[in-house]
Design a protein around this motif. Structure first.
Motif, PDB file in Angstrom:
ATOM      1  N   LEU A 697     -44.593  -2.645   5.096  1.00 53.98           N
ATOM      2  CA  LEU A 697     -44.030  -1.487   6.209  1.00 53.98           C
ATOM      3  C   LEU A 697     -45.086  -0.817   6.499  1.00 53.98           C
ATOM      4  N   ARG A 698     -46.276  -0.993   6.156  1.00 50.70           N
ATOM      5  CA  ARG A 698     -47.615  -0.026   7.124  1.00 50.70           C
ATOM      6  C   ARG A 698     -47.811  -1.805   7.608  1.00 50.70           C
ATOM      7  N   ARG A 699     -47.860  -3.194   7.398  1.00 52.87           N
ATOM      8  CA  ARG A 699     -47.945  -3.962   9.376  1.00 52.87           C
ATOM      9  C   ARG A 699     -47.272  -3.607   9.724  1.00 52.87           C
ATOM     10  N   ALA A 700     -45.140  -3.034   9.835  1.00 60.14           N
ATOM     11  CA  ALA A 700     -44.748  -2.608  10.361  1.00 60.14           C
ATOM     12  C   ALA A 700     -45.052  -1.823  11.576  1.00 60.14           C
ATOM     13  N   LEU A 701     -46.068  -0.907  10.682  1.00 62.94           N
ATOM     14  CA  LEU A 701     -46.482   0.457  11.954  1.00 62.94           C
ATOM     15  C   LEU A 701     -47.426   0.171  12.645  1.00 62.94           C
ATOM     16  N   ASP A 702     -48.515  -1.347  11.977  1.00 63.74           N
ATOM     17  CA  ASP A 702     -49.303  -1.410  13.102  1.00 63.74           C
ATOM     18  C   ASP A 702     -48.962  -2.500  14.364  1.00 63.74           C
ATOM     19  N   LYS A 703     -47.789  -2.866  14.080  1.00 61.72           N
ATOM     20  CA  LYS A 703     -47.784  -4.011  15.295  1.00 61.72           C
ATOM     21  C   LYS A 703     -46.318  -2.823  16.140  1.00 61.72           C
ATOM     22  N   THR A 704     -45.529  -1.914  15.880  1.00 60.45           N
ATOM     23  CA  THR A 704     -44.070  -1.331  16.336  1.00 60.45           C
ATOM     24  C   THR A 704     -45.234   0.456  16.878  1.00 60.45           C
ATOM     25  N   LEU A 705     -45.800   0.796  15.844  1.00 63.96           N
ATOM     26  CA  LEU A 705     -46.972   2.250  17.046  1.00 63.96           C
ATOM     27  C   LEU A 705     -48.996   1.525  17.156  1.00 63.96           C
ATOM     28  N   GLY A 706     -48.646   0.705  15.881  1.00 62.15           N
ATOM     29  CA  GLY A 706     -50.916   1.116  16.205  1.00 62.15           C
ATOM     30  C   GLY A 706     -51.329   2.248  15.136  1.00 62.15           C
ATOM     31  N   ILE A 707     -51.069   1.711  13.757  1.00 59.91           N
ATOM     32  CA  ILE A 707     -51.003   3.000  12.529  1.00 59.91           C
ATOM     33  C   ILE A 707     -51.893   1.836  12.164  1.00 59.91           C
ATOM     34  N   ALA A 708     -53.581   1.825  12.117  1.00 62.70           N
ATOM     35  CA  ALA A 708     -53.465   0.606  11.464  1.00 62.70           C
ATOM     36  C   ALA A 708     -53.218   0.127   9.958  1.00 62.70           C
TER      37      ALA A 708
END
Length: 981
Positions: A697-708
């Motif tokens: 989920l963190r990787r998904a947030l990184d790729k979709t929203l740019g949240i590290a």
């Protein structure tokens, strides 16, 4: 010139620029920048001048410098080397190529045995002194700009500083220089005997020619050099031919000292071997209080008779300006009465008893002579801190007195006469100003007869420009009458070079022109400085470089002359945002050493954009957005910049225009809705916390929203502060102090409710009835993302709630500084016409203030045997808190805890800055900012040291970057509270 000619000139310049850029990229390891914004940033220094260069290069090493000069020479392009760009006379602006020597050339080698340092010229003076201090040494010249002035710049100007009475000038401390000559060749300049000079003269090179022809030039003009050079020792103008007179007769031929003060017109230094001196163990100060400037100057002779280290003047203008800024507020608490001027007299040495005896001697002498009405003693560093902070900031404080384009300008600010004549000279100087209807601030170095007097001038007014020139000419003549110098440490530059023919006389001036032709046959080395200069009234920044500001509708109110552009253009480029050392400003510059990431760079970039025909469209420019991107909006510039350039507000407004043109990113909308997100996260906890633990989920947030993905997410608490407050059983104790309103901020309310709980319990025990103000978001998050309409809506809703549903006049407090100070500060810019905003802002205070008052009044009793007793607490302050009110109240509260040792660490900005540290592209920068001072300071602390921090972002960053748990100060006070407290 015809239209065709104009096009031809422009085409030639474009062709040359293209060739220059291409050639530099091929031969340099350092960066090269030819875009319009970078060129604009380097078109200015701290003077009243502006000249746009063709491009800028950032050498990584001496080979880069040589390669750049060689390319410039082949193309016939002028070249200007600069350090911090804080020159006051226009030395570091010019056409052609600018070399920024400050970004990479910063290596230091200390040789304690020989008491020397080998430094690259981009080394900042304070950095050299920090390295030398480990060996009990220091660099003698001590300029007020020591926290950003580079050694190369000091060599170029022959800088001196407040201690020159004792330590002399830069020229007195330079042993040798590695330089690049005008053809790109390299040379070592050092003292040599005549045999070695003759050996070097045999080379068929530019260096060889210099060693062949310069001695003949000196011999031919020896008599005129002796008679034409000003006799006063503290001088920085012209070429120092006097340093070569008498060579071969027991004196060495020393080109290293000769080129000091040459302003980069002869050579470009890359390395310097400089002398270091023993650092005195103690310095003590006597600060005389006087009714006016003339009385203070009259006391200088008595002060000099006591053999001081320095004697410095500060007039009422600067004192009053210091009282208006929180950064310097401590000074007002130690001065006696309302002095019209202060005289700082210092004594340095290793015997503190003997130094204090010097204070006794001076005070008695002043008393007998009737000088002044009070003498303040500052013996310890703690006593001296507030005094020295203001004294070193005199220039910046004076600059802050400018309004619009009426500014205190540097054109007669560097004269010096024998201190014996200073009182009479200053009186005559003041008469010249009065005759031409000019006001000025006075400060400077009375011990060496140098006063930095800066008249206020509006360069957009032709009549004032005419008067400025008349004053410059009259002061030049006055200086000559008293046997002084027109420039004593700031150099000639564009402001004074024009007068050198008259100052030095025809023969000596022509000798100097021959020196220039010998070293620089093609005239590419910083042309137009020292010799063959244009009139001082050309290339004026406010008149020639800026068109009138086009109209622009802004969402925020900028209460300065000129609106948003005026707010950005308050920057006068003195470069305090580039400082190395204490304070917060400017965290991204500290991490990158890139001019465009300093407050000064960003302000100048905005001035360019806001000067375009359509400033609204210009604010959407992607290059401008890139320059502003790393601004953490810490607000340090609002308090630490003497001109109070508020880059946080300027960036917020710029983002709003950018969104209107390009649309608002989803991530910005999400962070702007942080209260709703946190409330939802709390309502669905603990399920909502799973996303923070899932790598996918963190990787998904990184790729979709740019949240590290590497940044830990906040942990939501289901039993948030609002639920706790609604369901708890209040004690029902009497509340003699009335009602206080606790601001349920958008962060701790849902992720750290225990902080609010601790504060509320303390307030109730202190005698307050606490009401929870949970009427919505303050708008801080929306404002930080440039969502100004949304911020105004949210802020307006909360203000209305506070204004109409709380007890009139009741205090409003909270634990999250960014939210508390949104109510006190930003709301006034968002809604300047709202009476409710002003009423609510007047009621906002820090919870620490109420708790300190309660402890001191005995309403809260803290245990002497609490678990905290005997522990050390280090405190890191929130940037907005430091910018708005300072940390005094928080430190006072922590010091009320019995048995603890409290220290506020000099930790700068933590680097988190709200959402900034969560954003993927900013994550590494966020950690780099923390690594500058905060993380190392905490790593140096023992494991049992308690860390305290007021900001939620700061606590998150400390835990992630330093592996330490940070506590809010109210939690620690609650821990120490006696059961019957």
């Amino acid at each position: 010139m015809t239209m065709i000619d104009d096009h031809t000139v422009a085409a030639d310049a474009t062709e040359t620029s293209g060739k220059l850029e291409q050639a530099l990229r091929a031969v340099m390891d350092g960066e090269v920048a030819f875009d319009d914004y970078t060129r604009h940033l380097f078109s200015r220094d701290a003077s009243m001048y502006s000249i746009t260069p063709l491009g800028v290069a950032f050498p990584r090493h001496a080979e880069d410098v040589a390669a750049a000069v060689k390319v410039a020479a082949e193309l016939g392009v002028p070249i200007v080397a600069r350090g911090a760009g804080t020159s006051l006379a226009g030395q570091t602006v010019g056409p052609g190529l600018v070399l920024d020597m400050s970004r990479h050339l910063n290596r230091i080698i200390i040789d304690a045995e020989t008491r020397t340092a080998l430094v690259e010229v981009g080394v900042v003076q304070d950095q050299l002194n920090k390295a030398a201090a480990a060996h009990g040494l220091m660099f003698g010249p001590d300029t007020s700009t020591s926290n950003r002035a580079t050694i190369g710049g000091m060599i170029g100007n022959n800088s001196a500083g407040s201690g020159s009475l004792t330590y002399g000038m830069t020229i007195d401390h330079v042993r040798a220089l590695d330089v690049v000559l005008a053809d790109g060749s390299r040379a070592r300049l050092e003292p040599i005997d005549d045999a070695e000079r003759q050996r070097r003269a045999t080379a068929d090179t530019l260096e060889g020619r210099i060693y062949r022809e310069l001695p003949d030039l000196v011999r031919a003009n020896e008599e005129v050099i002796r008679s034409g050079m000003p006799l006063f020792w503290r001088r920085a103008g012209g070429y120092r031919l006097d340093r070569l007179v008498g060579f071969g007769k027991g004196a060495p031929f020393d080109l290293a000292k000769f080129v000091v003060g040459a302003e980069g017109t002869l050579v470009i230094a890359t390395h310097a071997l400089v002398d270091l001196i023993p650092r005195p163990a103690h310095t003590v100060y006597a600060v005389g209080h006087f009714d006016d400037t003339h009385s203070a100057i009259a006391a200088t002779t008595d002060a000099l008779s006591c053999d001081p280290h320095q004697v410095e003047l500060m007039d009422r203008t600067i004192l009053e300006l210091s009282r208006q800024k929180i950064e310097y507020a401590d000074l007002g608490t130690i001065l006696v009465g309302d002095p019209g001027a202060l005289l700082f007299v210092s004594f340095s040495g290793d015997d503190e008893v003997a130094l204090v005896a010097k204070l006794d001697e001076l005070e008695a002498l002043w008393r007998r002579s009737g000088h002044g009405y009070h003498t303040l003693r500052a013996v310890t560093p703690a006593d001296q801190k507030a005094l020295l902070k203001v004294r070193k900031s005199s220039l910046g404080l004076l600059m802050a007195a400018g309004e619009g384009t009426r500014r205190p300008l540097a054109f007669v600010e560097d004269t010096a006469v024998d201190p014996v004549h200073l009182a009479a000279y200053t009186k005559r100087f003041k008469e010249i100003l009065d005759e031409h209807h000019m006001e000025a601030g006075f400060y400077g170095h009375c011990s060496v007869g140098c006063l930095h007097i800066r008249p206020f001038v509006d360069l957009t007014d032709p009549e004032q420009v005419t008067r400025m020139r008349a004053v410059a000419e009259a002061v030049k003549d006055l200086v000559a009458e008293y046997g002084g110098v027109n420039s004593s440490e700031h150099g000639d530059g564009l402001a004074r070079s024009e007068f050198n023919r008259e100052i030095f006389g025809e023969e000596l001036y022509e000798a100097m022109r021959k020196v220039k032709q010998l070293f620089d046959p093609a005239g590419i080395m910083n042309p137009g400085k020292i010799v063959d200069a244009a009139p001082m009234t050309e290339n004026l920044r406010d008149r020639d470089a800026l068109p009138p500001a086009p109209p622009l509708t802004t969402k925020l109110t900028f209460e300065v002359v000129g609106g948003m552009r005026g707010a950005a253009d308050r920057c006068m480029n003195i470069g305090l945002c580039r400082k190395a050392g204490p304070g917060v400003m400017c965290p991204s510059y500290i991490a990158t050493m890139n001019e465009e990431h300093a407050t000064r760079g960003r302000a100048n970039a905005l001035v360019k954009a806001l000067s375009e025909p359509d400033p609204h469209v210009a604010l959407g420019d992607e290059r401008l957005h890139e320059i502003l991107d790393l601004c953490l909006m810490c607000k340090a510039c609002k308090s630490e910049c003497p001109m109070s350039v508020d880059m946080a507000s300027l960036k917020a407004e710029t983002l709003a225009h950018h969104h209107e043109i390009h649309g608002t990113p989803l991530r910005s909308r999400l962070f702007g809705s942080i209260r709703s997100l946190n409330r939802l996260g709390s309502a669905t906890a603990p399920l909502s916390n799973l996303s923070g633990r899932s790598w996918l989920l963190r990787r998904a947030l990184d790729k979709t929203l740019g949240i590290a993905a590497a940044r830990p997410l906040p942990v939501f608490q289901r039993r948030n502060l609002i639920r706790w407050f609604a369901r708890r059983n209040a004690a029902g104790a009497p509340a003699p102090l009335g009602t206080v309103n606790w601001l349920a901020d958008s962060f701790t309310t849902f992720t750290e409710p225990h902080i609010g709980q601790a504060a509320i319990e303390l307030l109730e025990r202190a005698g307050w009835q606490v009401e929870l103000a949970s009427g919505g978001c303050c708008g801080r998050s929306s404002m930080s993302k440039g969502l100004l309409d949304d911020a105004k809506k949210k802020a307006g809703g909360l203000v209305d709630s506070l204004a109409h549903t709380t007890v009139p006049g009741s205090p409003i407090v909270g634990c999250e500084p960014s939210c508390v100070f949104m109510l006190r500060d930003e709301n006034n810019a968002l809604m300047p016409d709202s009476a409710a905003v002003r009423e609510v802002a007047a009621r906002v205070c820090q919870v620490e203030e109420l708790l300190v008052e309660a402890i001191d009044a005995g309403r809260l009793r803290l245990r002497a045997d609490s678990p905290l007793a005997g522990r050390r607490i280090v405190f890191h302050g929130h940037c907005h808190q430091k910018a708005e009110v300072g940390t005094a109240a928080t430190m006072a509260l922590l010091r009320r805890i019995p048995g603890v040792i409290v220290e506020e660490i000099d930790s700068g900005c933590c680097g988190m800055a709200g959402s900034f540290g969560f954003e993927s592209e900013h994550y590494e920068m966020s950690l780099a900012v923390g690594e500058d001072r905060l993380f190392p300071a905490l790593a140096a602390e023992p494991a049992d040291t308690i860390v305290a921090a007021t900001g939620v972002s700061c606590r998150q960053q400390i835990f992630h970057g330093a592996g330490r748990t940070a506590w809010h100060p109210v939690e620690l006070v609650r821990e120490a509270l006696a059961e019957n407290g």
